[in-house]
Design a protein around this motif. Sequence first.
Motif, short mmCIF file in Angstrom:
data_model
loop_
_atom_site.label_atom_id
_atom_site.label_comp_id
_atom_site.label_asym_id
_atom_site.label_seq_id
_atom_site.Cartn_x
_atom_site.Cartn_y
_atom_site.Cartn_z
N SER A 55 63.72 106.98 25.48
CA SER A 55 63.10 105.70 25.81
C SER A 55 61.59 105.71 25.53
O SER A 55 61.00 104.67 25.29
CB SER A 55 63.37 105.33 27.27
OG SER A 55 62.65 106.17 28.15
N GLN A 56 60.99 106.88 25.55
CA GLN A 56 59.54 106.98 25.30
C GLN A 56 59.19 106.89 23.82
O GLN A 56 58.06 106.54 23.48
CB GLN A 56 59.00 108.30 25.86
CG GLN A 56 59.09 108.42 27.36
CD GLN A 56 58.37 107.28 28.07
OE1 GLN A 56 57.19 107.07 27.89
NE2 GLN A 56 59.12 106.52 28.85
N LEU B 145 59.99 104.79 21.32
CA LEU B 145 59.57 103.46 20.87
C LEU B 145 58.28 103.03 21.57
O LEU B 145 57.37 102.49 20.93
CB LEU B 145 60.68 102.44 21.13
CG LEU B 145 60.43 101.04 20.60
CD1 LEU B 145 60.21 101.04 19.09
CD2 LEU B 145 61.59 100.13 20.95
N LYS B 146 58.19 103.30 22.86
CA LYS B 146 56.98 102.94 23.62
C LYS B 146 55.73 103.59 23.05
O LYS B 146 54.64 103.04 23.15
CB LYS B 146 57.13 103.35 25.08
CG LYS B 146 58.03 102.50 25.90
CD LYS B 146 58.02 103.01 27.33
CE LYS B 146 58.97 102.23 28.19
NZ LYS B 146 59.02 102.75 29.56
N ARG B 147 55.89 104.79 22.50
CA ARG B 147 54.73 105.56 22.04
C ARG B 147 54.59 105.60 20.53
O ARG B 147 53.69 106.25 20.01
CB ARG B 147 54.80 106.96 22.63
CG ARG B 147 54.70 106.88 24.15
CD ARG B 147 54.69 108.19 24.84
NE ARG B 147 54.43 107.94 26.27
CZ ARG B 147 54.76 108.78 27.23
NH1 ARG B 147 55.35 109.91 26.93
NH2 ARG B 147 54.49 108.49 28.48
N TRP C 176 48.16 100.68 15.47
CA TRP C 176 48.95 100.85 16.69
C TRP C 176 48.27 100.03 17.77
O TRP C 176 47.08 100.21 18.04
CB TRP C 176 49.04 102.32 17.09
CG TRP C 176 49.71 102.53 18.41
CD1 TRP C 176 49.14 102.95 19.57
CD2 TRP C 176 51.10 102.34 18.70
NE1 TRP C 176 50.07 103.03 20.57
CE2 TRP C 176 51.28 102.66 20.06
CE3 TRP C 176 52.20 101.93 17.96
CZ2 TRP C 176 52.53 102.57 20.69
CZ3 TRP C 176 53.43 101.85 18.58
CH2 TRP C 176 53.59 102.17 19.92
N ARG C 177 49.02 99.09 18.33
CA ARG C 177 48.50 98.20 19.37
C ARG C 177 47.18 97.54 18.94
O ARG C 177 46.18 97.58 19.63
CB ARG C 177 48.33 98.94 20.68
CG ARG C 177 49.67 99.41 21.22
CD ARG C 177 49.58 99.90 22.63
NE ARG C 177 50.93 100.24 23.09
CZ ARG C 177 51.17 100.91 24.17
NH1 ARG C 177 50.19 101.32 24.94
NH2 ARG C 177 52.41 101.18 24.52
#
Length: 84
Positions: free
Chosen positions: A12-13, A15-17, A53-54
């Motif tokens: 789960s981490q 994609l978040k990262r 990124w972001r």
Amino acid sequence: MKPIRFSHHAGSQLLKRGVSEDEVVRAIRYAVWRKAKGDRQECEIVIEFNGTWRDKFYRKKKVQPVFVEKDVEIVVVTVYCYYY
């Protein structure tokens, strides 16, 4: 080489990262391992990123998986990623 399995949390981490499974596998297979907390190991690779990124541009990213080596497999516990 032992197969690499991702725990639910580590998966789960990703994609978040902004990390791919391939990047984690490459780090575990080719980087130098070092002892982490408890029975865990960690390693890191620095990748040419040259992307956004972001909403911010970064030239590189460091992928740092934390994992446990078991008798028959390697289990990735979590993954950190640093952009710079």
